[in-house]
Design a protein around this motif. Sequence first.
Motif, mmCIF file in Angstrom:
data_model
loop_
_atom_site.group_PDB
_atom_site.id
_atom_site.type_symbol
_atom_site.label_atom_id
_atom_site.label_comp_id
_atom_site.label_asym_id
_atom_site.label_seq_id
_atom_site.Cartn_x
_atom_site.Cartn_y
_atom_site.Cartn_z
ATOM 1 N N ALA A 60 17.847 -85.097 33.766
ATOM 2 C CA ALA A 60 17.690 -84.688 35.160
ATOM 3 C C ALA A 60 16.731 -83.507 35.282
ATOM 4 O O ALA A 60 15.885 -83.465 36.186
ATOM 5 C CB ALA A 60 19.048 -84.340 35.759
ATOM 6 N N LEU A 61 16.859 -82.539 34.371
ATOM 7 C CA LEU A 61 15.962 -81.381 34.404
ATOM 8 C C LEU A 61 14.508 -81.804 34.236
ATOM 9 O O LEU A 61 13.613 -81.291 34.916
ATOM 10 C CB LEU A 61 16.346 -80.396 33.298
ATOM 11 C CG LEU A 61 17.598 -79.559 33.540
ATOM 12 C CD1 LEU A 61 17.957 -78.782 32.282
ATOM 13 C CD2 LEU A 61 17.397 -78.603 34.707
ATOM 14 N N LYS A 62 14.283 -82.747 33.341
ATOM 15 C CA LYS A 62 12.930 -83.258 33.125
ATOM 16 C C LYS A 62 12.397 -83.921 34.390
ATOM 17 O O LYS A 62 11.234 -83.720 34.777
ATOM 18 C CB LYS A 62 12.938 -84.250 31.964
ATOM 19 C CG LYS A 62 11.561 -84.745 31.566
ATOM 20 C CD LYS A 62 11.643 -85.664 30.344
ATOM 21 C CE LYS A 62 10.265 -86.168 29.937
ATOM 22 N NZ LYS A 62 10.351 -87.060 28.734
ATOM 23 N N ALA A 63 13.263 -84.703 35.066
ATOM 24 C CA ALA A 63 12.850 -85.370 36.304
ATOM 25 C C ALA A 63 12.617 -84.366 37.427
ATOM 26 O O ALA A 63 11.701 -84.526 38.243
ATOM 27 C CB ALA A 63 13.912 -86.390 36.721
ATOM 28 N N ILE A 64 13.434 -83.317 37.472
ATOM 29 C CA ILE A 64 13.267 -82.269 38.485
ATOM 30 C C ILE A 64 11.935 -81.564 38.282
ATOM 31 O O ILE A 64 11.165 -81.331 39.229
ATOM 32 C CB ILE A 64 14.441 -81.263 38.424
ATOM 33 C CG1 ILE A 64 15.744 -81.934 38.882
ATOM 34 C CG2 ILE A 64 14.149 -80.035 39.285
ATOM 35 C CD1 ILE A 64 16.994 -81.126 38.572
ATOM 36 N N GLU A 65 11.647 -81.203 37.030
ATOM 37 C CA GLU A 65 10.397 -80.506 36.715
ATOM 38 C C GLU A 65 9.176 -81.366 37.029
ATOM 39 O O GLU A 65 8.113 -80.852 37.392
ATOM 40 C CB GLU A 65 10.393 -80.104 35.240
ATOM 41 C CG GLU A 65 11.420 -79.029 34.908
ATOM 42 C CD GLU A 65 11.639 -78.866 33.411
ATOM 43 O OE1 GLU A 65 10.986 -79.606 32.631
ATOM 44 O OE2 GLU A 65 12.466 -78.024 33.014
ATOM 45 N N ALA A 66 9.325 -82.688 36.906
ATOM 46 C CA ALA A 66 8.212 -83.608 37.187
ATOM 47 C C ALA A 66 8.103 -83.944 38.668
ATOM 48 O O ALA A 66 7.208 -84.708 39.072
ATOM 49 C CB ALA A 66 8.384 -84.892 36.371
ATOM 50 N N GLY A 67 9.011 -83.404 39.481
ATOM 51 C CA GLY A 67 8.982 -83.674 40.914
ATOM 52 C C GLY A 67 9.522 -85.043 41.296
ATOM 53 O O GLY A 67 9.308 -85.511 42.419
ATOM 54 N N LYS A 68 10.250 -85.680 40.378
ATOM 55 C CA LYS A 68 10.789 -87.017 40.644
ATOM 56 C C LYS A 68 12.224 -87.001 41.144
ATOM 57 O O LYS A 68 12.727 -88.015 41.614
ATOM 58 C CB LYS A 68 10.699 -87.866 39.377
ATOM 59 C CG LYS A 68 9.285 -88.126 38.902
ATOM 60 C CD LYS A 68 9.278 -88.945 37.615
ATOM 61 C CE LYS A 68 7.870 -89.215 37.140
ATOM 62 N NZ LYS A 68 7.868 -90.005 35.856
ATOM 63 N N LEU A 69 12.896 -85.857 41.032
ATOM 64 C CA LEU A 69 14.295 -85.752 41.446
ATOM 65 C C LEU A 69 14.476 -84.481 42.239
ATOM 66 O O LEU A 69 14.186 -83.375 41.760
ATOM 67 C CB LEU A 69 15.201 -85.748 40.205
ATOM 68 C CG LEU A 69 16.699 -85.541 40.438
ATOM 69 C CD1 LEU A 69 17.275 -86.626 41.337
ATOM 70 C CD2 LEU A 69 17.441 -85.513 39.092
ATOM 71 N N ASN A 70 14.964 -84.627 43.458
ATOM 72 C CA ASN A 70 15.132 -83.484 44.343
ATOM 73 C C ASN A 70 16.590 -83.035 44.383
ATOM 74 O O ASN A 70 17.375 -83.466 45.232
ATOM 75 C CB ASN A 70 14.660 -83.842 45.757
ATOM 76 C CG ASN A 70 13.193 -84.187 45.807
ATOM 77 O OD1 ASN A 70 12.374 -83.555 45.146
ATOM 78 N ND2 ASN A 70 12.847 -85.201 46.586
ATOM 79 N N LEU A 71 16.949 -82.219 43.430
ATOM 80 C CA LEU A 71 18.278 -81.598 43.452
ATOM 81 C C LEU A 71 18.246 -80.327 42.625
ATOM 82 O O LEU A 71 17.341 -80.088 41.826
ATOM 83 C CB LEU A 71 19.368 -82.558 42.955
ATOM 84 C CG LEU A 71 19.424 -83.057 41.511
ATOM 85 C CD1 LEU A 71 19.956 -81.998 40.550
ATOM 86 C CD2 LEU A 71 20.332 -84.279 41.425
ATOM 87 N N ASN A 72 19.296 -79.519 42.820
ATOM 88 C CA ASN A 72 19.460 -78.273 42.089
ATOM 89 C C ASN A 72 20.628 -78.441 41.128
ATOM 90 O O ASN A 72 21.761 -78.651 41.556
ATOM 91 C CB ASN A 72 19.723 -77.126 43.079
ATOM 92 C CG ASN A 72 20.099 -75.830 42.375
ATOM 93 O OD1 ASN A 72 19.727 -75.599 41.224
ATOM 94 N ND2 ASN A 72 20.847 -74.989 43.059
#
Length: 463
Positions: free
Chosen positions: A176-188
Amino acid sequence: MENFLLFSLSLLLLNPLLHGGIAIAGKTKDGLEEWGYARVRPKAHMFWWLYRSPNRVENPSKPWPIILWLQGGPGASGVSIGNFQEVGPLDIDFKPRNSTWLQVADLLFVDNPVGTGFSFVEDKELLVKSDVEAAADLTIMLQKIFNRNKSLQKSPLYIVAESYGGKYAVTLALSALKAIEAGKLNLNLGGVALGDSWISPEDFVLSWGPLLKDISRLDKKDFEIVDSVAQKIKQQIREGLYVNATGSWSELENLIVQRSGNVDFYNFMMADAVSDSSSMAASRTRQLSKEIALKKYSKYLNSMRSIPGDSDNDDEESDFISIIRKKLKIIPHDITFGQQDGLVFDALAGDFMKARIKEVDELLAKGINVTIYNGQLDLICATKGTEAWVEKLKWEGLQNFQSKDRIPLFCGKDRLVRGFTKSYKNLHFYWILGAGHFVPVDEPCITIKMISAITQSPAVLSS
């Protein structure tokens, strides 16, 4: 909580979204419940169920949290067990649970990996074969739920796991962190909590013999027999023979059951009636793995009643599951609850005995809050084993963490110590006294206080 007590279908307005003739999402009229299928890969469908808390408090400086509950097994249903048997708003009789975690957070349950519970694959070759593959599917599910909902994006997500679910949790958090950093997942991502989690199988199997000898469930001769198999498992893991280690794990559990007088792996203060020789012989087969991993969850929690979703006939569903199916209205008619559970376990046989200590280290190094909690009376994921793998962490703060004094935990006005905790920076550990493997069931009061602290919930608890 009144909205959650009205389970009658006549009071619900379902809002299905149709895709290919199959409903993939629904919700209640009041908007406090939503559920659906996420197609995580072609022909692979994951079922999820979200509850919004009626106690939600709007606090800009302390946002309301969401908990994603991950069940273990592999193959145990979060929708059935975590939801209705542990922390959801209703119990298996559809009566209100006073200790529901909805008091302090929203709750998201999922049948993970695909093939578990109501989740399914159209081709068994699509079942996941590793925790990393399971994490990839869960990440896609989170994308489909959170990316379309700005309201959910305001809430930090806490991944809370039980048993084998802990391995899913740490691999998911990194994915999830990888997806967040790539802008593919919008959550905290708020943090990860590992409850009695199967993070290091080697450390757990090595803990069983010494622990059972210390509490008089094994004598010296029994211990030597049990320990010889545990040492064999250790060697198989070291040599990378993970499928063999899974088979030996099954052998070891069966041996302990025989030598200990049928000790309960989920609470060593309990015991089942001793089986006759013929049934004991039958339990030496590979089926024991599935039996222990999948069915003892429900057996422990429902010893006096039929098991939700479990049946002597795999083609039949319990009345409990039938009621759930009628409420949801989106489960395909040809999908029977849990019909692929055994296949899920088999597919993960090569990953089952792999440790995920490195992933915990990575999360700590990234500054993610990691909480570990363990029930005092658990055997399968014994505190002794958990403490052993924690000592193997390479995290730079470990020595300072270990030097800290534990703080006693209380619940109510009786001033009885219900547990202990210690923290250093982003690592937190809770020892829950009087609890077995299913901590929220055995010690609900102290557990909900713990989860409120973990999530930094703005809710005010009454006791």
